[in-house]
Each structure stands twice: as structure tokens, then as C-alpha cells.
Design an enzyme around this catalytic site. Structure first.
Site, PDB file in Angstrom:
ATOM      1  N   LYS A 167      -9.491   2.219  -1.626  1.00 28.31           N
ATOM      2  CA  LYS A 167      -9.667   1.665  -0.272  1.00 28.31           C
ATOM      3  C   LYS A 167     -10.997   2.080   0.359  1.00 28.31           C
ATOM      4  CE  LYS A 167      -6.975   1.299   4.054  1.00 28.31           C
ATOM      5  NZ  LYS A 167      -5.687   1.698   4.656  1.00 28.31           N
ATOM      6  N   CYS A 192      -4.747  -2.926   3.035  1.00 30.41           N
ATOM      7  CA  CYS A 192      -4.423  -2.856   4.458  1.00 30.41           C
ATOM      8  C   CYS A 192      -5.584  -3.155   5.392  1.00 30.41           C
ATOM      9  CB  CYS A 192      -3.790  -1.505   4.794  1.00 30.41           C
ATOM     10  SG  CYS A 192      -2.943  -1.601   6.377  1.00 30.41           S
ATOM     11  N   GLU A 252       0.854  -1.199   0.000  1.00 25.89           N
ATOM     12  CA  GLU A 252       0.000   0.000   0.000  1.00 25.89           C
ATOM     13  C   GLU A 252       0.891   1.251   0.000  1.00 25.89           C
ATOM     14  OE1 GLU A 252      -1.483   0.947   3.953  1.00 25.89           O
ATOM     15  OE2 GLU A 252      -3.433   1.552   3.146  1.00 25.89           O
TER      16      GLU A 252
HETATM   17  N1  CDT Z   1      -2.782   1.401   6.592  1.00 28.29           N
HETATM   18  C1  CDT Z   1      -3.641   0.815   7.428  1.00 28.29           C
HETATM   19  O1  CDT Z   1      -4.809   0.636   7.095  1.00 28.29           O
HETATM   20  N2  CDT Z   1      -3.184   0.474   8.643  1.00 28.29           N
HETATM   21  C2  CDT Z   1      -3.992  -0.034   9.686  1.00 28.29           C
HETATM   22  C3  CDT Z   1      -3.385   0.341  10.985  1.00 28.29           C
HETATM   23  C4  CDT Z   1      -4.196  -0.011  12.142  1.00 28.29           C
HETATM   24  S1  CDT Z   1      -5.497   1.039  12.481  1.00 28.29           S
HETATM   25  C5  CDT Z   1      -4.813   2.528  12.949  1.00 28.29           C
HETATM   26  C6  CDT Z   1      -4.146  -1.555   9.621  1.00 28.29           C
HETATM   27  O2  CDT Z   1      -5.279  -2.035   9.714  1.00 28.29           O
HETATM   28  O3  CDT Z   1      -3.144  -2.275   9.554  1.00 28.29           O
END
Ligand code: CDT
Length: 315
Positions: free
Chosen positions: A127, A176, A47
Site C-alpha cells: 500500500k 483501500c 484489505e
Molecule cells: N484502510 C483505509 O485506508 N481506510 C481509509 C479510512 C479513511 S482515512 C482515515 C479509507 O480511505 O477508506
């Protein structure tokens, strides 16, 4: 009969805030060349793979925010990646921040594209599940301002028919935080997806519930393995990893079979390629049997999933 494609999970180590896109693209090209020597037909990047994970900072002006976004794809700095893909006949998935001019104005999305071995964009995903917060929160060790900088994607979870390694298949994408939601995998599974690509940036420190920090690796694999098995699809999850601007990001990029088994995984938190030969026909072992949707699903009892956002608790 088999439809074997060789896929590379191209994990990236940290990208410094000052690192240029040109320098990052050179790293992506290097991984693509290694993938070629290892027989890959398709390579999956993380990502927001062109820059540091910029939502960890609060930027007060639109100009400072827009600096991190791409207005065209390919653009002047990313053309080299498309050229190399074409030269090597290598398809790829790439995550990046997108500024889109649409009929109702300018929009900002956290986007991924699927590019064919001919260098053509054959699929796009924006997303849907945006984590984090909208305003500056001084109590945090670092910000996570995805809700401020991005809008919820407006494409849903599209599935694409594409040719990879000479085989036709059905492919999907996510980004993600999406990987933690069963809805993501199921909506792709309901379109017959045989392989989905998921880039991520996951801080190991979870500010709201720091007692879960040690579970990040477990919480990475748990929903992706379940998503793969419950939908009979391959999943390729790829991290930007390592200590990026003093924030530790999870690695563990991996390729998961439709049985839910991890068949390849990166072992470092730097630039690294994990590869696997993935037979798309193996999806049938699950799709035709334990999770034969047409035979066993009972959607009349699943209406709440699509009709409510929050929980509807009993009185
Ligand atoms: N980039 C991304 O979506 N990261 C989130 C971080 C945790 S929530 C702040 C993830 O789900 O890995």
C-alpha cells in the site's frame, strides 16, 4: 471474441479482536467454496483480511504490533487457504499485514497478493497511500494508526500478466485509501491493466470531518467508478464491513465495469459473495476510443502530477 472471467467479491463481516487467524481462514475457505459453486475463477478478499483492523488501537510495544503481521505467506495458518485454492483451481487476491526481511532490514507493509489457480503467488502490492496518523490522539473515538504501523509500499503500482479462467489478462492491485486517488488508477491504466482488485476497511465515521459521515458510500463508489471508466478497466472493490469492535465499517463491495457501471454489489454488511461475469475484451470499448491514451493524452502538460507533492498555487 471475448475473454469472460467470473469473479467473486468476497466481502467479510467484522472480525473480532479475539478471533484467531484459523477461524478467519475457515470463513475465507467457506466463501471460496461458495464462489466455486457459482462458477467463479477468481475471488477477491478485503484489505487486512486475516485479522481485525488493528490500526484502530495504539500498541506501545513492537511485540504487540508484530502480533498482527505475517512473517511468511503462506504460513502455518494460511496454508489451508492456498491448499483449497489449488484444489478448487481458484485464483485469489488477499490483503494482509506483512513483515518483510529485506537487504536493509525489517519492514512492515500493508500488502496484497494475487495468487494463481495453482496456488502460486503471481503478484504483490504494498500500500502506497497510508491514511491516518502516527501518534496516539485521545480526542478520536478510535485510532487510525496506519502511518505508525506501516511504511509506504516500495513496489509502486505493478501490473501483472496472469491467466484467470483460461484467459490471459493484465491485472493490478491497490488497497483501500489508494482507491480515492486518481493517480492509483491512472498508473495502473497506463500499464494496460484490464482489472484491478482493491480491498478496503472504511470506517463510516470520519473523525476529522464528521459531517461527511453520511457520504461514505458515495465517496466509495465515486472514485472507483471514475477510475474504472477513465482507464477502461474492471475494478473489484471489496470491504471488511459491519460493526467491528464498536466501529462501523462500510460494506458496498462491488464489481465495476470499464464503462463505470456497477454490475454487482453486496447488499449486507456480513460475509457475502457478489459475482459477475467480466469480459476483459470490453476494456477496448473505452481504451480504444474515448480514453485512447496514445491518441489523446498530452503528458507534457501533466508534469506537476509527478513532480510536486503539495499544490503549487499561483502567486
Ligand atoms: N484502510 C483505509 O485506508 N481506510 C481509509 C479510512 C479513511 S482515512 C482515515 C479509507 O480511505 O477508506
Amino acid at each position: 471474441m471475448s475473454r469472460k472471467i467470473i469473479v467473486g467479491a468476497a466481502q467479510l463481516g467484522p472480525i473480532a479482536r479475539e478471533e484467531t487467524r484459523r477461524s478467519v481462514v475457515a470463513r475465507l475457505v467457506e466463501l471460496m467454496r461458495e464462489a466455486k459453486t457459482r462458477g467463479c475463477h477468481f475471488i477477491v478478499y478485503p484489505e487486512l483480511a486475516l485479522t481485525t483492523f488493528f490500526p484502530r488501537w495504539y500498541f506501545p510495544t513492537p511485540a504487540e504490533v508484530d502480533f498482527w503481521f505475517e512473517r511468511e505467506m503462506p504460513g502455518p495458518e494460511t496454508q489451508a487457504l492456498f491448499d483449497e485454492a489449488k484444489r478448487l483451481e481458484m485464483g485469489f487476491y488477499l490483503g494482509y499485514a506483512e513483515i518483510a526481511e529485506e537487504s536493509d532490514g525489517t519492514h512492515h507493509y500493508n500488502t496484497a497478493i494475487m495468487v494463481s489457480a495453482k496456488g502460486d503467488i503471481v503478484g504483490k502490492y504494498r500500500k502506497v497511500h497510508l491514511p491516518g496518523h502516527r501518534e496516539y490522539e485521545p480526542w478520536r473515538a478510535f485510532q487510525h494508526l496506519e502511518k505508525r504501523y506501516f511504511e509506504c509500499g516500495n513496489l509502486g503500482f505493478p501490473a501483472y500478466r496472469a491467466q484467470v479462467g483460461g484467459h490471459n489478462g493484465i491485472f493490478g492491485m491497490a488497497l483501500c485509501n489508494d482507491r480515492r486517488w486518481p493517480e492509483t488508477h491512472r498508473v495502473l491504466g497506463l500499464q494496460g491493466v484490464e482489472m484491478s482488485f482493491i480491498g478496503y476497511n472504511t470506517p463510516i465515521h470520519y473523525p476529522q470531518v464528521p459531517e461527511h459521515d453520511h457520504l461514505q458510500a458515495f465517496h466509495n463508489l465515486l472514485p472507483m467508478q471514475a477510475g474504472a471508466y477513465q482507464n477502461g478497466m474492471w475494478i473489484v472493490g471489496v470491504a471488511k464491513a459491519g460493526k467491528e469492535e464498536n466501529c462501523d465499517l462500510l460494506g458496498q463491495s462491488c464489481i465495476i465495469a470499464p464503462t463505470g457501471e456497477v454490475v454487482a454489489m453486496c447488499s449486507t454488511i456480513g460475509d457475502e459473495l457478489a459475482t459477475a461475469s467480466c469480459d476483459l475484451d470490453r476494456c477496448k470499448e473505452i481504451k480504444d476510443n474515448v480514453f485512447n491514451f496514445a491518441l489523446h493524452r498530452e503528458p507534457q502538460y501533466y508534469r506537476l502530477i509527478a513532480e510536486t507533492k503539495g499544490a503549487v498555487v499561483p502567486r
